[in-house]
Enzyme design. Structure first.
Site, PDB file in Angstrom:
ATOM      1  N   GLU A 156       8.414  -1.915   8.717  1.00 34.94           N
ATOM      2  CA  GLU A 156       8.708  -3.497   8.627  1.00 34.94           C
ATOM      3  C   GLU A 156       9.845  -3.880   7.649  1.00 34.94           C
ATOM      4  O   GLU A 156      10.130  -5.118   7.645  1.00 34.94           O
ATOM      5  CB  GLU A 156       7.361  -4.129   7.924  1.00 34.94           C
ATOM      6  CG  GLU A 156       6.184  -4.133   9.190  1.00 34.94           C
ATOM      7  CD  GLU A 156       5.281  -3.017   8.986  1.00 34.94           C
ATOM      8  OE1 GLU A 156       6.084  -1.745   8.292  1.00 34.94           O
ATOM      9  OE2 GLU A 156       4.159  -2.852   9.283  1.00 34.94           O
TER      10      GLU A 156
ATOM     11  N   TRP B  24      -9.298   0.844 -10.717  1.00 35.38           N
ATOM     12  CA  TRP B  24      -8.510   1.779  -9.766  1.00 35.38           C
ATOM     13  C   TRP B  24      -8.112   2.797 -10.134  1.00 35.38           C
ATOM     14  O   TRP B  24      -7.519   2.943 -11.331  1.00 35.38           O
ATOM     15  CB  TRP B  24      -7.254   0.765  -9.114  1.00 35.38           C
ATOM     16  CG  TRP B  24      -7.832  -0.415  -8.349  1.00 35.38           C
ATOM     17  CD1 TRP B  24      -9.199  -1.168  -8.163  1.00 35.38           C
ATOM     18  CD2 TRP B  24      -6.970  -1.371  -7.952  1.00 35.38           C
ATOM     19  NE1 TRP B  24      -9.379  -2.089  -7.604  1.00 35.38           N
ATOM     20  CE2 TRP B  24      -7.854  -2.523  -7.160  1.00 35.38           C
ATOM     21  CE3 TRP B  24      -5.942  -1.572  -7.634  1.00 35.38           C
ATOM     22  CZ2 TRP B  24      -7.624  -3.557  -6.557  1.00 35.38           C
ATOM     23  CZ3 TRP B  24      -5.218  -2.493  -6.936  1.00 35.38           C
ATOM     24  CH2 TRP B  24      -6.032  -3.614  -6.319  1.00 35.38           C
TER      25      TRP B  24
ATOM     26  N   THR C  83       4.660   0.541  14.260  1.00 37.57           N
ATOM     27  CA  THR C  83       4.248   1.116  12.878  1.00 37.57           C
ATOM     28  C   THR C  83       3.223   2.129  13.564  1.00 37.57           C
ATOM     29  O   THR C  83       2.587   2.191  14.822  1.00 37.57           O
ATOM     30  CB  THR C  83       3.490  -0.066  12.283  1.00 37.57           C
ATOM     31  OG1 THR C  83       2.302  -0.455  13.152  1.00 37.57           O
ATOM     32  CG2 THR C  83       4.342  -0.709  11.893  1.00 37.57           C
TER      33      THR C  83
ATOM     34  N   LYS D 140     -11.556   3.197  -5.915  1.00 36.16           N
ATOM     35  CA  LYS D 140     -12.306   2.071  -6.863  1.00 36.16           C
ATOM     36  C   LYS D 140     -13.526   2.697  -7.482  1.00 36.16           C
ATOM     37  O   LYS D 140     -14.593   3.108  -6.965  1.00 36.16           O
ATOM     38  CB  LYS D 140     -12.644   0.832  -6.327  1.00 36.16           C
ATOM     39  CG  LYS D 140     -11.415   0.339  -5.511  1.00 36.16           C
ATOM     40  CD  LYS D 140     -11.802  -1.164  -4.812  1.00 36.16           C
ATOM     41  CE  LYS D 140     -10.371  -1.418  -4.608  1.00 36.16           C
ATOM     42  NZ  LYS D 140     -10.367  -2.411  -3.421  1.00 36.16           N
TER      43      LYS D 140
HETATM   44  P1  AMP Z   1       6.175   3.962   7.474  1.00 37.92           P
HETATM   45  O1  AMP Z   1       6.138   2.389   8.150  1.00 37.92           O
HETATM   46  O2  AMP Z   1       5.372   4.831   8.562  1.00 37.92           O
HETATM   47  O3  AMP Z   1       7.357   4.359   7.033  1.00 37.92           O
HETATM   48  O4  AMP Z   1       5.105   3.764   6.333  1.00 37.92           O
HETATM   49  C1  AMP Z   1       5.246   2.978   5.199  1.00 37.92           C
HETATM   50  C2  AMP Z   1       4.462   3.362   4.107  1.00 37.92           C
HETATM   51  O5  AMP Z   1       4.830   4.756   3.763  1.00 37.92           O
HETATM   52  C3  AMP Z   1       4.811   2.757   2.615  1.00 37.92           C
HETATM   53  O6  AMP Z   1       4.037   1.328   2.797  1.00 37.92           O
HETATM   54  C4  AMP Z   1       4.087   3.383   1.756  1.00 37.92           C
HETATM   55  O7  AMP Z   1       2.414   3.397   1.730  1.00 37.92           O
HETATM   56  C5  AMP Z   1       4.267   4.783   2.121  1.00 37.92           C
HETATM   57  N1  AMP Z   1       5.588   5.068   1.441  1.00 37.92           N
HETATM   58  C6  AMP Z   1       7.132   5.212   1.901  1.00 37.92           C
HETATM   59  N2  AMP Z   1       7.784   5.804   1.104  1.00 37.92           N
HETATM   60  C7  AMP Z   1       7.010   6.021   0.141  1.00 37.92           C
HETATM   61  C8  AMP Z   1       7.081   6.571  -1.538  1.00 37.92           C
HETATM   62  N3  AMP Z   1       8.344   6.971  -1.547  1.00 37.92           N
HETATM   63  N4  AMP Z   1       6.029   6.932  -2.265  1.00 37.92           N
HETATM   64  C9  AMP Z   1       4.990   6.403  -1.800  1.00 37.92           C
HETATM   65  N5  AMP Z   1       4.604   6.083  -0.659  1.00 37.92           N
HETATM   66  C10 AMP Z   1       5.403   5.732   0.153  1.00 37.92           C
END
Ligand code: AMP
Length: 551
Positions: free
Chosen positions: A330, A449, A185, A444
């Site tokens: 994940e 929120w 990650t 916040k």
């Molecule tokens: P990653 O593991 O680097 O792909 O990051 C995952 C995170 O990206 C998610 O938990 C979200 O916070 C954000 N994310 C992924 N897709 C979207 C989406 N379509 N809209 C808003 N946030 C997103």
């Protein structure tokens, strides 16, 4: 009583076997890192992947050993991918956009034995090689002629690495729960954590991701994964493509508007996927040159929220369907897709657009719920916000080497057995989920929120705006208030007043940012998302005019 069906372990080598048996001549086209477009087929990829297996085994790589790649989407990357996974080694995709020190840390943590890399990344490899403790062989994804000489370490040309090896090797034959892939990650908090996919989780995830209401690809599709294989398995496309027999178009190192457009048109791409930043580049190029894609039918946009202007441009200007996807490393990564339901058919266009801006519904194999800070369920009424929790066979149960464990079994799960995504969301009566924020980015204000993402998505549609970010800034009366940060388009000079007027009526009045600042460039993280951490650091001492007045 057990069923009487055959035991057919769900291992990913069967995906490429299937492609070779049923679609041997289907093309895989690559914009090579060396420059020219190269063409191969699933049958050739299969044969060369077998050579990779034999070459790896000759170097002492065995079941469970980690093999790293620092590479773009290319045919050679696919060969190494299946060659390593097929024999039960673990293919570890490393994100080259991280800092070299992070990359070295990740490779050492994973204990990778072999590092395949594209020559674009030679400077990174030379920098990290002295720090790497377990890598025995460095393989440049090219031929001998293009392999750089290094004063730091010895590079083997990929073509030499596989040359002379048999085009047959045993694949599979192990438990379907065996680890297949590793991806760290981005690690915005603490050290990066390794997500260890299994063969079974990858196969199930690819089948889930290609359901009709998700990607819905078939053998007539021409699929271009722009999202890199190092960003959560190219969102499953490296499995989905050969599984359904689609022609694959691999864009290599060039993801700019003109290069993407050229491949879309010359190869007749019908389906593609990438983060919003890539689309901003393509759309700007189309507009400036008065061009339109002629074969593209569907585009998956995810990784961060789809800006309204991008959704409208694809759907309204070019008649291309946008599939807004949400997910995370994940989750393998697909968690939901915003495909409309029959219930939306009678809605007017504007209401449909509003629905499509939401992150959508989970495919079969993903369960979702929203809860408050005490784990109590929040209603699915489309209004209540809550922490978004997920469960399913392609969702992490624990991180590699038990990093970030939350219980004595080393798992990263909540007491209810679900995984906390770290996102805050609403879910409506039809099961459509909308992300309102990252838990740590939510603003916040006075105990309520405010969703930074909602404001950003609207602000990015204002005239003269290239990108927009909203962060919470300390406020003596309200705890936090939103600050709107704008990156203007080259040559444009939008003003604070114009931007606040643009937001008026589109968001609740109390969500209106207390101030607007302009920056040359909004910082992006390693996966193309706005780097809020960096912005919060830059503006940590920022005094809002409203804060000064309240003091
Ligand atoms: P990653 O593991 O680097 O792909 O990051 C995952 C995170 O990206 C998610 O938990 C979200 O916070 C954000 N994310 C992924 N897709 C979207 C989406 N379509 N809209 C808003 N946030 C997103």
């Amino acid at each position: 009583m057990l069923g009487l069906m055959q035991d057919w372990p769900l291992t990913v080598d069967r995906i490429l076997d299937h492609a070779k048996a049923n679609f041997p001549r289907r093309e895989v086209v690559t914009r090579s890192v060396e420059g020219p477009i190269s063409r191969t087929t699933y049958a050739n990829i299969w044969r060369r992947a077998k050579q990779v297996t034999n070459a790896l085994q000759e170097r002492g790589v065995g079941l469970g050993d980690r093999v790293a790649t620092l590479a773009w989407n290319t045919e050679r990357h696919i060969e190494a991918w299946y060659g390593a996974m097929g024999m039960g080694a673990i293919l570890h995709t490393v994100n080259p956009r991280l800092f070299p020190e992070q990359i070295a840390w990740i490779i050492n943590h994973a204990e990778d034995k072999i590092l395949f890399f594209d020559t674009t990344f030679t400077p990174i490899v030379e920098k990290i090689a002295p720090l790497l403790k377990t890598v025995q062989t460095y393989v440049a994804f090219t031929d001998r002629e293009h392999t750089p000489k290094s004063s730091v370490t010895h590079f083997v040309a990929y073509e030499d690495f596989i040359h002379g090896h048999a085009q047959e090797a045993a694949w599979g034959g192990f438990d379907e729960h065996t680890a297949a892939g590793l991806c760290y990650t981005s690690g915005t908090t603490g050290d990066p954590k390794g997500v260890l996919y299994s063969h079974r989780s990858n196969v199930l995830h690819a089948m889930a991701a290609n359901q009709t209401d998700v990607f819905g690809c078939g053998a007539s599709d021409v699929v271009m994964p722009i999202v890199p294989m190092f960003h959560a398995n190219a969102w499953a496309i490296s499995f989905v493509g050969p599984m359904c027999g689609a022609k694959l178009v691999m864009p290599g190192a060039k993801l700019d508007g003109p290069s993407v457009y050229e491949l879309l048109e010359t190869e007749g791409v019908t389906f593609t996927a990438a983060v919003p930043t890539v689309w901003l580049g393509l759309l700007a190029f189309l507009r400036e040159n008065n061009l339109r894609p002629t074969t593209l039918k569907r585009v998956v946009i995810g990784g961060s929220a789809v800006p309204e202007a991008v959704l409208r441009a694809f759907e309204e200007d070019y008649g291309i369907e946008v599939l807004h996807g949400w997910g995370m490393t994940e989750m393998s990564p697909m968690g939901s897709v915003g495909k409309l339901l029959p219930e939306h058919a009678a809605m007017d266009h504007e209401a449909q657009i509003k629905t499509k801006l939401k992150q959508g519904r989970p495919p079969f194999t993903v369960e979702m719920k929203i809860v408050d800070d005490d784990g109590k369920l929040k209603p699915h009424d489309g209004k209540a916000f809550g922490r978004l929790l997920v469960r399913g066979p392609s969702i992490a149960r624990a991180y590699f080497k038990n990093a970030g464990a939350k219980n004595e079994k080393g798992e990263c799960l909540e007491p209810c057995g679900f995984f906390d995504t770290g996102d805050v969301a609403t879910i409506d009566e039809l099961g459509i989920m909308q992300i309102t924020d990252r838990a740590k980015d939510v603003i916040k204000s006075g105990g309520e929120w405010i969703s930074s993402i909602d404001i950003e998505n609207i602000a990015v549609g204002a005239e003269g705006v290239a990108n927009a970010a909203v962060i919470g800034v300390l406020h003596p009366k309200w705890d936090e208030r939103p600050l709107l940060i704008i990156e203007p388009k080259p040559g444009a000079q939008p003003t604070r007043e114009q931007l606040l007027a643009f937001l008026e009526g589109k968001i609740a009045k109390w969500w209106t940012p207390d101030d607007v600042v302009f920056v040359e460039k909004i910082p992006l993280g390693a996966t193309g998302k706005i780097n809020k951490l960096a912005l919060r650091e830059t503006f940590k001492d920022y005094k809002l005019p409203s804060a000064q007045a309240a003091e």
